[in-house]
Design an enzyme around this catalytic site. Structure first.
Site, PDB file in Angstrom:
ATOM      1  N   ARG A  54       0.428  -1.115  -0.200  1.00  0.00           N
ATOM      2  CA  ARG A  54       0.008   0.021   0.249  1.00  0.00           C
ATOM      3  C   ARG A  54       1.133   1.452  -0.104  1.00  0.00           C
ATOM      4  O   ARG A  54       1.998   1.013   0.181  1.00  0.00           O
ATOM      5  CB  ARG A  54      -1.045  -0.342   1.481  1.00  0.00           C
ATOM      6  CG  ARG A  54      -0.950  -0.635   2.455  1.00  0.00           C
ATOM      7  CD  ARG A  54       0.040  -0.292   3.187  1.00  0.00           C
ATOM      8  NE  ARG A  54       0.104   1.463   3.624  1.00  0.00           N
ATOM      9  CZ  ARG A  54       1.013   2.173   3.257  1.00  0.00           C
ATOM     10  NH1 ARG A  54       2.594   1.807   3.389  1.00  0.00           N
ATOM     11  NH2 ARG A  54       0.628   3.884   3.806  1.00  0.00           N
ATOM     12  N   ASP A 249      -1.628  10.533  -1.997  1.00  0.00           N
ATOM     13  CA  ASP A 249      -2.240   9.836  -2.761  1.00  0.00           C
ATOM     14  C   ASP A 249      -2.484  10.742  -4.148  1.00  0.00           C
ATOM     15  O   ASP A 249      -2.700  10.040  -4.815  1.00  0.00           O
ATOM     16  CB  ASP A 249      -3.342   9.081  -2.899  1.00  0.00           C
ATOM     17  CG  ASP A 249      -2.503   7.752  -1.055  1.00  0.00           C
ATOM     18  OD1 ASP A 249      -2.635   8.285   0.312  1.00  0.00           O
ATOM     19  OD2 ASP A 249      -2.584   7.078  -1.522  1.00  0.00           O
TER      20      ASP A 249
HETATM   21  O1  MRU Z   1      -4.493   3.145   2.099  1.00  0.00           O
HETATM   22  P1  MRU Z   1      -3.009   3.194   2.113  1.00  0.00           P
HETATM   23  O2  MRU Z   1      -1.831   2.963   3.356  1.00  0.00           O
HETATM   24  O3  MRU Z   1      -2.455   3.189   0.392  1.00  0.00           O
HETATM   25  O4  MRU Z   1      -2.623   4.966   2.486  1.00  0.00           O
HETATM   26  C1  MRU Z   1      -1.673   5.296   2.257  1.00  0.00           C
HETATM   27  C2  MRU Z   1      -1.999   7.230   2.630  1.00  0.00           C
HETATM   28  O5  MRU Z   1      -2.399   7.305   2.863  1.00  0.00           O
HETATM   29  C3  MRU Z   1       0.301   7.538   2.213  1.00  0.00           C
HETATM   30  O6  MRU Z   1      -0.036   8.524   2.506  1.00  0.00           O
HETATM   31  C4  MRU Z   1       0.024   8.254   0.433  1.00  0.00           C
HETATM   32  O7  MRU Z   1       0.175   7.359   0.290  1.00  0.00           O
HETATM   33  C5  MRU Z   1       1.387   8.520   0.715  1.00  0.00           C
HETATM   34  S1  MRU Z   1       2.673   7.571   0.640  1.00  0.00           S
HETATM   35  C6  MRU Z   1       4.245   7.972   0.662  1.00  0.00           C
END
Ligand code: MRU
Length: 368
Positions: A54, A249
């Site tokens: 993730r 994201d």
């Molecule tokens: O749902 P996830 O764990 O994939 O979400 C991750 C995040 O929100 C992070 O802060 C984002 O992807 C930035 S990672 C460098």
């Protein structure tokens, strides 16, 4: 990233078998460190969807390797255009919010089409996926160097007291190929001997802060303290936070930042307390075509069970426990959007800029 003297990347080609991709299976951290093998497009789809991997940049990098694995699954006598478009869409829909997924898959489509043979397609796909991964590490290094300056400036005013940095979710090396985005300046500062202390938001519902960021910081021996998500405002009001650094994201070209649910509330509290709020934003997370984040970003809704159950270690076994009445309905929005006006700056691989279209495009003129 080093764990007990061994160097790891969050995703990589198997050293002895180039038809296997290896990932750190993040579902079991911090209790178990497991390397999993992905051998097919289906494995990659599942690993992204079920969050074995993730974090926006890592999702993109893993999907790139998924497209590479697809070159070993080409059916006889099919239209390659048709086949790869289908794989592209299958991988694209595994997680809808992070733009890195599309960014990486678009590059992979360029690599897999219009080649002279399947062997050539496999070679181009492998080279491009590796290039995306190496590029991610280089970008994160740069983000680290620019972010370090922010920390150094604060440290200079703190009379040898630690700089208190609050972060949300996990934008660390396990959210990228290596180093992380928001954590890259932290690791650099720590390695340089600057005293820092990190407030780690637990980040419900999946607890990426408690499970992953805390574990990463521990591996690197960075002083840190875990807090519940609701503690940030209190800490900020009482002068215990010098700066907030989070990941993203998807950031629109106007500088509105979509990140893990709860980021917006941290930004509001930081704004109210005049605490700088920075977003580590690699260009792969900037959606240069998106102007209105609020109407255009699809905010992922995940299974309500993630809200109602919490996973942890009990008697040396990883267990999931119900924390609400089983009949109570729950809803699970995975991301929120922080308006640009609450963001002090975007830390990109080309420097730090204001979160607005003009400044973003000044750093990335080729995107105009
Ligand atoms: O749902 P996830 O764990 O994939 O979400 C991750 C995040 O929100 C992070 O802060 C984002 O992807 C930035 S990672 C460098």
């Amino acid at each position: 990233m080093k764990i007990k003297d061994t160097q790891y990347r969050s995703v990589k080609l198997h050293p002895d078998n180039d038809k296997i991709i290896q990932i750190v299976d993040q579902r079991w951290l911090p209790h178990k460190f497991i390397i999993a093998d992905l051998k097919s497009v289906k494995d990659v789809e599942m690993a992204i969807k079920d969050m074995w991997v993730r974090g926006a940049p890592l999702i993109g990098a893993t999907a790139a390797w998924g497209m590479y694995l697809a070159t070993f699954e080409i059916p006889a006598q099919c239209s390659l255009q048709f086949y790869f478009e289908d794989i592209y869409h299958r991988l694209l829909k595994t997680r809808p919010t992070a733009v890195n997924l599309k960014w990486a898959l678009d590059q992979m489509m360029d690599a897999v089409l219009d080649n002279d043979s399947i062997a050539e397609t496999q070679w181009y796909a492998k080279t491009r996926a590796q290039f995306i991964c190496d590029g991610d590490v280089e970008i994160n290094k740069k983000i680290g160097e620019f972010g370090l300056k922010i920390i150094e400036e604060i440290a200079a005013k703190k009379n040898n007291k630690p700089v208190n940095i609050l972060t949300h979710c996990n934008a660390g090396w396990l959210a990228t190929v290596d180093l992380g985005t928001a954590t890259s300046p932290l690791y650099l500062a720590h390695d340089k001997g600057i005293k820092i202390h990190v407030w780690v938001d637990e980040t419900r519902p999946r607890n990426q802060g408690a499970n992953i960021t805390a574990w990463e910081l521990l591996q690197h021996e960075v002083p840190h303290t875990l807090i519940v998500d609701n503690a940030g405002g209190h800490l900020m009001q009482n002068g215990f936070v010098d700066v907030v650094i989070v990941g993203t994201d998807r950031t629109s070209v106007r500088g509105d930042v979509c990140n893990k649910i709860g980021t917006y509330l941290k930004a509001l509290a930081a704004y109210d307390n005049r605490i700088p709020f920075y977003v580590a934003a690699p260009s792969s997370s900037i959606d240069f075509k998106m102007r209105d984040a609020f109407s255009e970003i699809m905010i992922e809704q995940r299974n309500a069970a993630e809200v109602k159950y919490v996973q942890g270690l009990h008697n040396n076994e990883i267990k999931s426990v119900l924390i609400a009445p089983s009949e109570t309905p729950a809803i699970n929005y995975a991301f929120d959007i922080t308006p640009a006006k609450y963001v002090t700056g975007l830390i990109t691989e080309r420097g730090i800029c204001q979160p607005n279209e003009e400044d973003i495009l000044n750093l990335f003129p080729q995107k105009k």
